[in-house]
Design a protein around this motif. Structure first.
Motif, PDB file in Angstrom:
ATOM      1  N   UNK A  94       0.883  -1.402   0.379  1.00 46.69           N
ATOM      2  CA  UNK A  94       0.535  -0.305   0.210  1.00 46.69           C
ATOM      3  C   UNK A  94       1.257   1.093   0.271  1.00 46.69           C
ATOM      4  N   UNK A  95       0.219   2.931  -0.371  1.00 40.77           N
ATOM      5  CA  UNK A  95       0.841   3.430  -0.468  1.00 40.77           C
ATOM      6  C   UNK A  95       1.397   3.942   1.117  1.00 40.77           C
ATOM      7  N   UNK A  96       0.007   4.127   1.409  1.00 37.02           N
ATOM      8  CA  UNK A  96       0.573   4.461   3.289  1.00 37.02           C
ATOM      9  C   UNK A  96      -0.033   3.891   4.386  1.00 37.02           C
ATOM     10  N   UNK A  97      -0.798   4.446   5.023  1.00 37.74           N
ATOM     11  CA  UNK A  97      -0.619   3.792   6.720  1.00 37.74           C
ATOM     12  C   UNK A  97      -2.472   3.948   6.578  1.00 37.74           C
ATOM     13  N   UNK A  98      -2.617   5.258   5.768  1.00 36.36           N
ATOM     14  CA  UNK A  98      -4.860   4.978   5.500  1.00 36.36           C
ATOM     15  C   UNK A  98      -4.725   4.089   4.741  1.00 36.36           C
ATOM     16  N   UNK A  99      -4.338   3.426   3.917  1.00 35.28           N
ATOM     17  CA  UNK A  99      -4.746   2.903   3.007  1.00 35.28           C
ATOM     18  C   UNK A  99      -4.539   1.197   3.907  1.00 35.28           C
ATOM     19  N   UNK A 100      -3.771   1.172   4.064  1.00 34.52           N
ATOM     20  CA  UNK A 100      -3.447  -0.009   5.296  1.00 34.52           C
ATOM     21  C   UNK A 100      -4.758  -0.364   6.406  1.00 34.52           C
ATOM     22  N   UNK A 101      -5.210   0.656   6.249  1.00 37.43           N
ATOM     23  CA  UNK A 101      -6.259   0.740   7.553  1.00 37.43           C
ATOM     24  C   UNK A 101      -7.045   0.276   7.323  1.00 37.43           C
ATOM     25  N   UNK A 102      -7.318   0.980   5.527  1.00 38.89           N
ATOM     26  CA  UNK A 102      -8.878   0.639   4.524  1.00 38.89           C
ATOM     27  C   UNK A 102      -9.109  -0.694   4.223  1.00 38.89           C
ATOM     28  N   UNK A 160       2.148 -10.945  -4.123  1.00 44.36           N
ATOM     29  CA  UNK A 160       2.050  -9.360  -3.938  1.00 44.36           C
ATOM     30  C   UNK A 160       1.243  -8.689  -4.126  1.00 44.36           C
ATOM     31  N   UNK A 161       0.047  -8.429  -3.415  1.00 44.59           N
ATOM     32  CA  UNK A 161      -0.475  -7.758  -3.928  1.00 44.59           C
ATOM     33  C   UNK A 161      -0.456  -6.061  -3.704  1.00 44.59           C
ATOM     34  N   UNK A 162      -0.969  -4.970  -5.336  1.00 41.18           N
ATOM     35  CA  UNK A 162      -0.025  -4.083  -5.780  1.00 41.18           C
ATOM     36  C   UNK A 162      -1.303  -3.521  -5.442  1.00 41.18           C
ATOM     37  N   UNK A 163      -2.122  -2.979  -4.087  1.00 40.05           N
ATOM     38  CA  UNK A 163      -2.840  -2.068  -3.615  1.00 40.05           C
ATOM     39  C   UNK A 163      -2.999  -0.208  -3.829  1.00 40.05           C
ATOM     40  N   UNK A 171      -0.258   8.448 -10.740  1.00 40.12           N
ATOM     41  CA  UNK A 171       0.603   7.209 -10.098  1.00 40.12           C
ATOM     42  C   UNK A 171       1.222   6.355  -9.512  1.00 40.12           C
ATOM     43  N   UNK A 172       0.007   5.586  -8.843  1.00 40.41           N
ATOM     44  CA  UNK A 172      -0.336   4.915  -8.392  1.00 40.41           C
ATOM     45  C   UNK A 172      -0.562   3.713  -9.720  1.00 40.41           C
ATOM     46  N   UNK A 173      -0.715   3.834 -10.522  1.00 40.35           N
ATOM     47  CA  UNK A 173      -0.675   2.840 -11.477  1.00 40.35           C
ATOM     48  C   UNK A 173       0.675   3.275 -11.949  1.00 40.35           C
ATOM     49  N   UNK A 174       1.467   4.287 -12.260  1.00 41.88           N
ATOM     50  CA  UNK A 174       2.732   4.095 -12.311  1.00 41.88           C
ATOM     51  C   UNK A 174       3.815   3.164 -11.705  1.00 41.88           C
ATOM     52  N   UNK A 175       3.307   3.452 -10.267  1.00 46.47           N
ATOM     53  CA  UNK A 175       3.866   2.631  -9.406  1.00 46.47           C
ATOM     54  C   UNK A 175       3.794   1.288  -9.706  1.00 46.47           C
ATOM     55  N   UNK A 176       2.139   0.825  -9.538  1.00 40.60           N
ATOM     56  CA  UNK A 176       1.849  -0.993  -9.723  1.00 40.60           C
ATOM     57  C   UNK A 176       2.939  -1.244 -11.106  1.00 40.60           C
ATOM     58  N   UNK A 177       2.936  -0.522 -12.065  1.00 40.07           N
ATOM     59  CA  UNK A 177       3.488  -1.386 -13.256  1.00 40.07           C
ATOM     60  C   UNK A 177       4.805  -1.400 -12.957  1.00 40.07           C
ATOM     61  N   UNK A 178       6.041  -0.083 -12.076  1.00 41.01           N
ATOM     62  CA  UNK A 178       7.427  -0.305 -11.423  1.00 41.01           C
ATOM     63  C   UNK A 178       7.232  -1.276 -10.832  1.00 41.01           C
ATOM     64  N   UNK A 179       6.404  -2.400 -10.247  1.00 37.60           N
ATOM     65  CA  UNK A 179       6.199  -3.454  -9.019  1.00 37.60           C
ATOM     66  C   UNK A 179       6.441  -3.964 -10.190  1.00 37.60           C
ATOM     67  N   UNK A 180       5.514  -4.255 -10.433  1.00 37.76           N
ATOM     68  CA  UNK A 180       5.318  -5.319 -11.228  1.00 37.76           C
ATOM     69  C   UNK A 180       6.662  -5.875 -12.679  1.00 37.76           C
ATOM     70  N   UNK A 181       7.616  -4.904 -13.380  1.00 37.89           N
ATOM     71  CA  UNK A 181       8.343  -4.778 -13.990  1.00 37.89           C
ATOM     72  C   UNK A 181       9.655  -6.007 -12.750  1.00 37.89           C
ATOM     73  N   UNK A 233       4.575   7.308  -3.482  1.00 35.71           N
ATOM     74  CA  UNK A 233       3.757   6.689  -4.593  1.00 35.71           C
ATOM     75  C   UNK A 233       5.401   7.666  -5.551  1.00 35.71           C
ATOM     76  N   UNK A 234       5.279   6.669  -6.949  1.00 32.01           N
ATOM     77  CA  UNK A 234       6.473   7.448  -7.857  1.00 32.01           C
ATOM     78  C   UNK A 234       5.744   8.576  -8.551  1.00 32.01           C
ATOM     79  N   UNK A 235       6.123   9.846  -8.423  1.00 30.24           N
ATOM     80  CA  UNK A 235       6.195  10.983  -9.162  1.00 30.24           C
ATOM     81  C   UNK A 235       6.933  12.319  -9.624  1.00 30.24           C
ATOM     82  N   UNK A 236       7.195  12.072 -10.547  1.00 27.28           N
ATOM     83  CA  UNK A 236       8.195  12.335 -10.898  1.00 27.28           C
ATOM     84  C   UNK A 236       8.527  13.859 -11.051  1.00 27.28           C
TER      85      UNK A 236
END
Ligand SMILES: [Zn+2]
Length: 197
Positions: A84-92, A138-141, A147-157, A109-112
């Motif tokens: 997850x990106x952050x703690x609020x997401x973990x709590x959700x 690994x579940x990418x949430x 940014x979230x999608x870019x991070x997901x793509x990066x992690x997948x690769x 998240x990745x944000x150039x």
């Protein structure tokens, strides 16, 4: 007109996210009007949080100990990691009571554009956890935004070549939503992430 200490309190409160000058003033006056014990308790609690709460050495959520409650819980499945990106997401995710695995908090998240690359996130630590070999999925949430999608793509690769199963949380039409009013991207996503019934 206002006394200096009060101005300083307003200025400090106004630094909090989502708190503007007016709200800060209202909060400061509320604290001032409350019984003195409240202010003492509030400042002591803030101090305590800052001194005692730290990041879990394993998943980077919050804890008072070396490892957080979830990482210490033997009943949680260490073979499944929810990123997850952050703690609020973990709590959700925890609130759903659906997930019995463990977590990894990226802290962003990745944000150039904002200068946030892989080194600013807890990605190295994620790789280290995978090297232990116990993680199977690994579940990418991350959030379904740019940014979230870019991070997901990066992690997948990055993760797939390590032989781990990488999944993405499904997105689509919200519960109680109406197809007619769903935006194009959401509906397209819902269609592509369809499952067999
Ligand atoms: Zn932990």
């Amino acid at each position: 007109m206002t006394p200096d200490p009060l101005n300083r309190l307003v200025a400090q409160l106004a630094k909090l996210p989502g708190v503007g000058e007016k709200t800060a003033q209202r909060l400061a006056l509320h604290i001032l009007r409350s019984p003195p014990e409240y202010a003492r308790e509030l400042s002591a609690t803030i101090q305590e949080v800052v001194e005692k709460v730290k990041l879990c050495a394993n998943c980077f959520s919050l804890t008072e100990q070396e490892l957080c409650g979830i990482c210490r819980d033997e009943r949680r499945d260490e073979r499944v990691l929810c990123v997850v990106e952050g703690l609020p997401d973990l709590m959700a995710v925890e609130r759903t009571r659906e997930f019995k695995g463990r977590y990894h908090v990226l802290h962003g998240v990745l944000s150039p554009l904002e200068g946030i690359g892989p080194d600013q996130l807890r990605i190295k630590e994620l790789l280290a956890r995978l090297e232990s070999g116990r993680v199977e999925e690994v579940i990418v949430a991350t959030n379904p935004d740019v940014e979230g999608e870019a991070t997901s793509l990066y992690l997948t690769r990055l993760l797939k070549p390590m032989g781990v199963k990488v999944t993405r949380i499904a997105q689509g039409v919200p519960m109680g939503g109406d197809l007619e009013f769903a935006d194009q991207a959401t509906l397209a996503r819902a269609l592509s992430a369809r499952r067999e019934l």
